[in-house]
Each structure stands twice: as structure tokens, then as C-alpha cells.
Scaffold this motif. Structure first.
Motif, mmCIF file in Angstrom:
data_model
loop_
_atom_site.group_PDB
_atom_site.id
_atom_site.type_symbol
_atom_site.label_atom_id
_atom_site.label_comp_id
_atom_site.label_asym_id
_atom_site.label_seq_id
_atom_site.Cartn_x
_atom_site.Cartn_y
_atom_site.Cartn_z
ATOM 1 N N GLY A 156 0.703 -1.186 -0.083
ATOM 2 C CA GLY A 156 -0.011 0.079 0.100
ATOM 3 C C GLY A 156 0.798 1.237 -0.071
ATOM 4 N N SER A 157 0.161 2.540 -0.169
ATOM 5 C CA SER A 157 0.693 3.696 -0.122
ATOM 6 C C SER A 157 0.081 4.501 0.704
ATOM 7 N N MET A 158 0.560 5.768 1.085
ATOM 8 C CA MET A 158 -0.208 6.774 1.578
ATOM 9 C C MET A 158 -1.402 7.284 1.016
ATOM 10 N N ARG A 159 -2.416 7.569 1.940
ATOM 11 C CA ARG A 159 -3.634 7.567 1.607
ATOM 12 C C ARG A 159 -3.654 8.913 0.693
ATOM 13 N N TYR A 160 -3.960 9.011 -0.333
ATOM 14 C CA TYR A 160 -4.326 10.125 -1.144
ATOM 15 C C TYR A 160 -5.750 10.244 -1.884
ATOM 16 N N ASN A 161 -6.472 9.199 -1.857
ATOM 17 C CA ASN A 161 -8.025 9.294 -2.273
ATOM 18 C C ASN A 161 -8.498 8.269 -1.461
ATOM 19 N N LEU A 165 1.743 14.001 -1.827
ATOM 20 C CA LEU A 165 1.177 13.041 -0.871
ATOM 21 C C LEU A 165 0.976 11.575 -1.456
ATOM 22 N N ALA A 166 0.808 11.390 -2.668
ATOM 23 C CA ALA A 166 0.531 10.144 -3.300
ATOM 24 C C ALA A 166 1.871 9.204 -3.090
ATOM 25 N N HIS A 167 2.993 10.217 -3.408
ATOM 26 C CA HIS A 167 4.278 9.304 -3.186
ATOM 27 C C HIS A 167 5.179 9.578 -1.956
ATOM 28 N N ARG A 168 4.722 10.054 -0.888
ATOM 29 C CA ARG A 168 5.272 10.161 0.337
ATOM 30 C C ARG A 168 5.356 8.918 0.937
ATOM 31 N N GLY A 169 6.732 8.846 1.588
ATOM 32 C CA GLY A 169 7.037 7.549 2.046
ATOM 33 C C GLY A 169 6.340 7.643 3.820
ATOM 34 N N PHE A 170 6.209 6.508 4.398
ATOM 35 C CA PHE A 170 5.894 6.292 5.478
ATOM 36 C C PHE A 170 7.161 6.353 6.876
ATOM 37 N N GLU A 171 6.786 7.249 7.871
ATOM 38 C CA GLU A 171 7.582 7.252 8.871
ATOM 39 C C GLU A 171 7.598 6.083 9.736
ATOM 40 N N THR A 172 6.453 5.344 9.486
ATOM 41 C CA THR A 172 6.567 4.060 10.256
ATOM 42 C C THR A 172 7.618 3.060 9.792
ATOM 43 N N PHE A 173 7.806 3.255 8.447
ATOM 44 C CA PHE A 173 8.876 2.187 8.062
ATOM 45 C C PHE A 173 10.130 2.599 8.764
ATOM 46 N N LEU A 174 10.480 3.903 8.721
ATOM 47 C CA LEU A 174 11.874 4.191 9.568
ATOM 48 C C LEU A 174 11.946 3.789 10.966
ATOM 49 N N HIS A 175 10.780 3.628 11.846
ATOM 50 C CA HIS A 175 10.570 3.130 12.965
ATOM 51 C C HIS A 175 11.027 1.662 12.951
ATOM 52 N N VAL A 176 10.390 0.945 12.094
ATOM 53 C CA VAL A 176 10.691 -0.496 11.862
ATOM 54 C C VAL A 176 12.021 -0.594 11.484
ATOM 55 N N ILE A 177 12.676 0.059 10.662
ATOM 56 C CA ILE A 177 14.205 -0.162 10.248
ATOM 57 C C ILE A 177 15.108 0.144 11.573
ATOM 58 N N ASP A 178 14.662 1.286 12.168
ATOM 59 C CA ASP A 178 15.338 1.465 13.455
ATOM 60 C C ASP A 178 15.310 0.667 14.474
ATOM 61 N N LYS A 179 14.105 -0.042 14.719
ATOM 62 C CA LYS A 179 14.158 -1.069 15.675
ATOM 63 C C LYS A 179 14.646 -2.376 15.601
ATOM 64 N N TYR A 180 14.326 -2.910 14.284
ATOM 65 C CA TYR A 180 14.696 -4.421 13.979
ATOM 66 C C TYR A 180 15.783 -4.449 13.123
#
Length: 196
Positions: free
Chosen positions: A90-95, A141-156
């Protein structure tokens, strides 16, 4: 292990002339989404390697017509040959698209996987459609990345974050591979071979 990474654009070079040698030695195929189901199903005819996939923002049709012979790893940790792969499409919600999420929704998806992440001892590959925030994403917005993925990378600390969604044609200074801490970030747009 030789892994074929796919995203966004069906590449005829992989199957033209019906030549199986193009996929010779490939042990695993990972699709980051936005590919026709028929394309992934067709590739199963050219390889014994399992094809794992997640949903792109344009893969609403997978609900009715999923890629045959392929394995969906959406919101799962799938282990193959000792390599632990977490799939978050999935992607960032834009519609109002089905496979679009707010940052909060993506964070909730990851939170629901905390026990599985703990039980698996982490992950080796984070397989996403959208990139992580400011790691190969775009400003819209349609192609902006998720900050959540940064947290996953930094934690795991996965060895790889593999994504699609941002096409090579979007920018003249396209970077396929970049580094974030211990994690190599790869944009799989089209196709890319990874040896691990």
C-alpha cells in the motif's frame, strides 16, 4: 541466495522469447506491487522459485483476481531459506483507494505484528510498496513515504528495505540503492537482482 525484485512495471525482458535462462539461478521472487496479476502468474511458468507479493496502491483487482501460483505475504512474516520477510503493501492515503493508508493506520498494522516480530527474532527484508519517509520518496502525498517504516528499520535493523512506487522516470537523479544505518534501501521499480 539470488532474489529477483519486481515492482510497478512489467518487464518483457524477463520473459520475451520464452527463454527460461533469464531467470536461471533465481531462488526467490519478491513483488512490491502494482504489477498485473497475469504477469506474476506468467512468471511462474519460467521458474521454480516461489513468488511472494504484496499489494501496490493500484492492486485493488487482486481481491477478485489474485496472481495464480503466487503467495501473498501482506501483514505477515514469511521465512524462506532462513530469510525472514515482512510484507507491508500500500501507499499513503491520497484518495479512497483500497490499498492506501494514513500514517496512523500503517503504524497500527505494524503494532499488530509486534508479537510475530518478537517471535521471529526480527526480519531480514522489509518488503513494502511505498518507500520510507525521505528515503527515496517524493514530496507529493501520493508518493510520500511512511515514517512508520523508519521506525521498523531503526528498531529491527533489517538488512534490506525493498520498495517500489517511485518510478525511475519520476526524476533525473533517480537512486536505486541507498543506505540507512545498517539497512540497504532498494527501489525495485522494473526489476533488480539481489544476492544475499
Amino acid at each position: 541466495m539470488k532474489i529477483l525484485l519486481l515492482a510497478d512495471q512489467a518487464e518483457p525482458v524477463l520473459w520475451e522469447h520464452l527463454d527460461r535462462r533469464k531467470l536461471e539461478g533465481v531462488e526467490l521472487i519478491l513483488s512490491c506491487g502494482d504489477l498485473p496479476a497475469e504477469y506474476l502468474s506468467f512468471l511462474t511458468c519460467f521458474t521454480e522459485a516461489p513468488i511472494l507479493y504484496i499489494h501496490g496502491n493500484h492492486d485493488d483487482r487482486y481481491a477478485v483476481h489474485p496472481p495464480e501460483g503466487c503467495i501473498c505475504i501482506e501483514d505477515q512474516i514469511y521465512t524462506y531459506g532462513g530469510v525472514r520477510i515482512l510484507g507491508l503493501g500500500g501507499s499513503m492515503r491520497y484518495n479512497r483507494g483500497v490499498n492506501q493508508y494514513t500514517e496512523q493506520q500503517m503504524r497500527r498494522r505494524v503494532n499488530r505484528l509486534r508479537f510475530k516480530l518478537w517471535r521471529s527474532g526480527g526480519i531480514d527484508i522489509l518488503l513494502t510498496h511505498a518507500p520510507a519517509y525521505q528515503l527515496g520518496d517524493e514530496a507529493d502525498l501520493a508518493h510520500r513515504g511512511f515514517e512508520t517504516f523508519l521506525h521498523v528499520i531503526d528498531k529491527y535493523h533489517p538488512r534490506f528495505l525493498v520498495h517500489g512506487h517511485v518510478h525511475q522516470s519520476y526524476r533525473h537523479d533517480f537512486m536505486r540503492v541507498r543506505q540507512h544505518g545498517d539497512t540497504q534501501v532498494i527501489n525495485a521499480c522494473g526489476y533488480y537482482f539481489l544476492d544475499i
